[in-house]
Design a protein around this motif. Structure first.
Motif, PDB file in Angstrom:
ATOM      1  N   LYS A 101       0.854  -1.190   0.000  1.00 23.16           N
ATOM      2  CA  LYS A 101       0.000   0.000   0.000  1.00 23.16           C
ATOM      3  C   LYS A 101       0.887   1.236   0.000  1.00 23.16           C
ATOM      4  CE  LYS A 101      -3.963   2.118   2.339  1.00 23.16           C
ATOM      5  NZ  LYS A 101      -4.850   1.931   1.175  1.00 23.16           N
ATOM      6  N   LEU A 102       0.534   2.232  -0.830  1.00 20.30           N
ATOM      7  CA  LEU A 102       1.351   3.436  -0.944  1.00 20.30           C
ATOM      8  C   LEU A 102       0.855   4.541  -0.014  1.00 20.30           C
ATOM      9  CD1 LEU A 102       1.798   3.742  -4.834  1.00 20.30           C
ATOM     10  CD2 LEU A 102       3.082   2.341  -3.206  1.00 20.30           C
ATOM     11  N   ILE A 103       1.787   5.248   0.590  1.00 20.78           N
ATOM     12  CA  ILE A 103       1.511   6.525   1.270  1.00 20.78           C
ATOM     13  C   ILE A 103       2.299   7.557   0.494  1.00 20.78           C
ATOM     14  CG2 ILE A 103       1.769   7.875   3.381  1.00 20.78           C
ATOM     15  CD1 ILE A 103       1.523   5.310   4.983  1.00 20.78           C
ATOM     16  N   GLU A 104       1.599   8.381  -0.289  1.00 22.57           N
ATOM     17  CA  GLU A 104       2.254   9.284  -1.232  1.00 22.57           C
ATOM     18  C   GLU A 104       2.114  10.740  -0.797  1.00 22.57           C
ATOM     19  OE1 GLU A 104       1.886   7.897  -5.528  1.00 22.57           O
ATOM     20  OE2 GLU A 104       0.021   7.113  -4.682  1.00 22.57           O
ATOM     21  N   GLU A 124      -4.611   1.032  10.044  1.00 24.24           N
ATOM     22  CA  GLU A 124      -5.719   0.372   9.343  1.00 24.24           C
ATOM     23  C   GLU A 124      -5.227  -0.782   8.473  1.00 24.24           C
ATOM     24  OE1 GLU A 124      -7.389   3.637   7.240  1.00 24.24           O
ATOM     25  OE2 GLU A 124      -8.447   4.456   9.011  1.00 24.24           O
ATOM     26  N   PHE A 125      -4.054  -0.619   7.851  1.00 20.54           N
ATOM     27  CA  PHE A 125      -3.522  -1.620   6.931  1.00 20.54           C
ATOM     28  C   PHE A 125      -2.747  -2.732   7.657  1.00 20.54           C
ATOM     29  CE2 PHE A 125      -0.267  -2.889   3.654  1.00 20.54           C
ATOM     30  CZ  PHE A 125      -1.154  -3.504   2.777  1.00 20.54           C
ATOM     31  N   GLU A 126      -2.155  -2.408   8.784  1.00 18.26           N
ATOM     32  CA  GLU A 126      -1.396  -3.341   9.624  1.00 18.26           C
ATOM     33  C   GLU A 126      -0.240  -4.025   8.885  1.00 18.26           C
ATOM     34  OE1 GLU A 126      -4.365  -5.979  11.238  1.00 18.26           O
ATOM     35  OE2 GLU A 126      -4.728  -4.595  12.917  1.00 18.26           O
ATOM     36  N   PRO A 127       0.722  -3.232   8.383  1.00 20.44           N
ATOM     37  CA  PRO A 127       1.872  -3.825   7.688  1.00 20.44           C
ATOM     38  C   PRO A 127       2.877  -4.413   8.671  1.00 20.44           C
ATOM     39  CG  PRO A 127       2.179  -1.468   7.879  1.00 20.44           C
ATOM     40  CD  PRO A 127       0.807  -1.757   8.437  1.00 20.44           C
ATOM     41  N   ASP A 128       3.656  -5.375   8.195  1.00 17.95           N
ATOM     42  CA  ASP A 128       4.799  -5.833   8.986  1.00 17.95           C
ATOM     43  C   ASP A 128       6.111  -5.341   8.398  1.00 17.95           C
ATOM     44  OD1 ASP A 128       4.651  -7.426   6.754  1.00 17.95           O
ATOM     45  OD2 ASP A 128       4.698  -9.337   7.818  1.00 17.95           O
ATOM     46  N   LEU A 129       6.016  -4.561   7.310  1.00 14.94           N
ATOM     47  CA  LEU A 129       7.179  -3.899   6.719  1.00 14.94           C
ATOM     48  C   LEU A 129       6.832  -2.442   6.438  1.00 14.94           C
ATOM     49  CD1 LEU A 129       8.369  -6.484   4.038  1.00 14.94           C
ATOM     50  CD2 LEU A 129       9.644  -5.823   6.077  1.00 14.94           C
ATOM     51  N   ILE A 130       7.693  -1.540   6.848  1.00 13.99           N
ATOM     52  CA  ILE A 130       7.556  -0.130   6.480  1.00 13.99           C
ATOM     53  C   ILE A 130       8.758   0.192   5.598  1.00 13.99           C
ATOM     54  CG2 ILE A 130       7.524   2.256   7.307  1.00 13.99           C
ATOM     55  CD1 ILE A 130       6.339   1.155   9.943  1.00 13.99           C
ATOM     56  N   ILE A 131       8.468   0.605   4.354  1.00 18.15           N
ATOM     57  CA  ILE A 131       9.526   0.924   3.398  1.00 18.15           C
ATOM     58  C   ILE A 131       9.393   2.398   3.027  1.00 18.15           C
ATOM     59  CG2 ILE A 131      10.553   0.382   1.157  1.00 18.15           C
ATOM     60  CD1 ILE A 131       9.222  -2.393   1.350  1.00 18.15           C
ATOM     61  N   ALA A 132      10.472   3.139   3.154  1.00 20.02           N
ATOM     62  CA  ALA A 132      10.466   4.553   2.776  1.00 20.02           C
ATOM     63  C   ALA A 132      11.487   4.755   1.673  1.00 20.02           C
ATOM     64  CB  ALA A 132      10.794   5.426   3.980  1.00 20.02           C
ATOM     65  N   MET A 133      11.059   5.428   0.599  1.00 19.32           N
ATOM     66  CA  MET A 133      11.948   5.639  -0.544  1.00 19.32           C
ATOM     67  C   MET A 133      11.871   7.093  -0.976  1.00 19.32           C
ATOM     68  SD  MET A 133      12.222   3.561  -4.168  1.00 19.32           S
ATOM     69  CE  MET A 133      10.543   3.890  -4.730  1.00 19.32           C
ATOM     70  N   GLY A 134      13.041   7.695  -1.190  1.00 19.76           N
ATOM     71  CA  GLY A 134      13.085   9.083  -1.627  1.00 19.76           C
ATOM     72  C   GLY A 134      14.170   9.840  -0.902  1.00 19.76           C
ATOM     73  N   GLY A 135      13.978  11.153  -0.784  1.00 19.54           N
ATOM     74  CA  GLY A 135      14.933  11.980  -0.060  1.00 19.54           C
ATOM     75  C   GLY A 135      14.742  11.860   1.439  1.00 19.54           C
ATOM     76  N   GLY A 136      15.361  12.767   2.162  1.00 19.93           N
ATOM     77  CA  GLY A 136      15.296  12.700   3.608  1.00 19.93           C
ATOM     78  C   GLY A 136      13.895  12.849   4.161  1.00 19.93           C
ATOM     79  N   SER A 137      13.050  13.639   3.510  1.00 18.66           N
ATOM     80  CA  SER A 137      11.725  13.926   4.062  1.00 18.66           C
ATOM     81  C   SER A 137      10.818  12.697   4.159  1.00 18.66           C
ATOM     82  CB  SER A 137      11.060  15.045   3.257  1.00 18.66           C
ATOM     83  OG  SER A 137      11.739  16.265   3.456  1.00 18.66           O
TER      84      SER A 137
END
Length: 461
Positions: A101-104, A124-137
């Protein structure tokens, strides 16, 4: 320079700074497990990095082997989607059997509100992985979301102070994938979140938010525009230099910092001019600098850059640009107490000079020359800041922010940017409502010397 830097530090930074502790009198600032030097005595230290770091061409494909069931992918303004990296990540995760699921749309300088909204999506989604991609923000925002996902009862006020984040990894692990070569948030224990209701940036600091996995793939950095390449590169150089001379530098941080400095001087100009091999080298160099400052911490360049970035009516000063402006002046200012460390950097770079003073001057010139080659302005006036700005001219503001030099042997930490000042005699300690009084045994004479007279006004330098 001394007067100007002292005045700026007093007005913009000092009144929010506190001490982190005095180990030889049995007093350590709450929760902080860091190396502290007091009268040359070394107390327990901690060096924390991601468990796994994947780097080099096609490192992104590591996601095919990641274990998990559900992942949220936190993204910024759209460049990662535009250049096809989002589709790649989603496909790799699908190959690994992971629903995504994307958080954009995470904005630059992410807000508390953005963090709370993202945490609600995670709950609500209950992930077991949080992946962040991009710059520092987006990576910083995702770190903070992680906290409130795992601890929904926690408030932002609960975690603003250093080392107050509750234990994580009960629900999810964290993967960071940087696309810029500067912040190094993929390997650090920090996250900068802005409370726009107060206008304050809060660098959250806790080893708990150090990512579990970092993926440093140079192909993402190849998409950076030229100005961003310059600013993030100077941010990385500032990280490395400040970590090398920091009061908390150690035998673990020093090799990382000095090698990062060498790599940045060797590659930043070429990276700025479009050399993609140099761009890849910068992506690694900034990561090394991040490993160094995550434990050695930073200095007043970063303190000033954080505090002055948004205060002037000329508009936001990009963080890396502010660092590039202040760095040569702060080197000169701090040379009184750590000139030998600056000289060691100059020797490593092969700069001219025999004495420590000559070598330090050569380092200052090298930084200025690099800054000029990247077409970055050399002072606030060139950026457009007017000398008559109220922050400089209001005597009440200066008096309110007045600090005292205590000539201590340990550096205080700024809780808003985790910035440390150098060793004596320029280590400053500041009045703060939460601070424990400084023991008399650690003060030199005179105990409190005002840094600024009441009639002080900044002069053109």
């Amino acid at each position: 320079i001394d007067k100007i830097l002292t005045m700026m530090y007093n007005v913009f930074v000092a009144k929010q700074s506190i001490e982190i502790g005095y180990s030889n009198v049995g007093y350590i600032r709450k929760g902080s497990i860091l190396v502290i030097q007091v009268k040359e005595m070394l107390v327990m230290a901690r060096f924390t990095l991601p468990r796994d770091l994947y780097f080099g061409e096609n490192a992104l494909e590591t996601l095919k082997t990641i274990k998990g069931n559900k992942a949220v992918l936190c993204l910024g303004g759209g460049s990662m989607k535009r250049f096809g990296f989002v589709d790649k990540v989603v496909e790799y995760l699908k190959e690994a059997g992971i629903e995504t699921k994307l958080i954009e749309g995470i904005e630059p300088d992410p807000s508390v509100e953005t963090v709370m909204k993202g945490a609600k999506v995670m709950q609500e989604f209950e992930p077991d992985l949080i992946i962040a991609m991009g710059g520092g923000s987006p990576i910083d925002a995702a770190k903070a979301m992680w906290v409130f996902y795992e601890h929904p009862e926690t408030t932002f006020d609960d975690i603003k102070d250093p080392f107050t984040i509750p234990p994580l990894r009960n629900k999810a692990t964290f993967i960071a994938i940087p696309s810029t070569s500067g912040t190094a948030t993929e390997v650090t224990a920090f996250s900068v979140i802005t409370d726009y209701s107060t206008g304050i940036k809060y660098p959250l600091a806790d080893f708990e938010i150090t990512p579990d996995v970092a993926i440093v793939d140079p192909s993402l950095a190849e998409t950076m525009p030229q100005t961003l390449t310059a600013h993030t590169g100077m941010d990385a150089l500032t990280h490395a230099i400040e970590a090398y001379v920091a009061g908390l530098h150690s035998p673990f941080s020093d090799p990382l910092a000095i090698h990062a400095i060498e790599m940045i001087f060797d590659n930043l100009k070429a990276s700025y001019e479009g050399d993609m091999q140099a761009r890849g080298n910068m992506h690694i160099a900034q990561c090394l600098a991040g490993m160094a400052f995550s434990t050695a911490l930073l200095g007043i360049v970063h303190s000033l850059a954080h505090k002055t970035g948004a205060v002037f009516d000329t508009g936001h000063i990009p963080h890396g640009c502010a660092n590039a402006i202040y760095l040569p002046y702060v080197i000169q200012y701090n040379a009184k107490v750590c000139e030998d460390r600056f000289a060691m950097i100059a020797r490593k770079l092969g700069l001219p000079g025999v004495t420590d003073k000559a070598l330090t001057l050569s380092l200052i010139k090298a930084v200025e020359d690099l800054r000029t080659s990247l077409h970055i302005v050399s002072n606030l006036k060139e950026f457009g800041v007017k000398e008559a700005h109220p922050s400089f001219q209001n005597p009440h503001s200066i008096r309110e922010a007045r600090t005292y030099c205590l000539f201590l042997r340990i550096p205080p930490v700024c809780p808003r940017c985790s910035a440390l000042l150098p060793s004596p005699p320029l280590s400053l300690s500041f009045h703060h409502p939460d601070a424990v009084p400084v023991p008399d045994s650690l003060q030199s004479s005179p105990a409190r010397t005002p840094l600024l007279p009441d009639n002080f006004s900044p002069v053109r330098q």
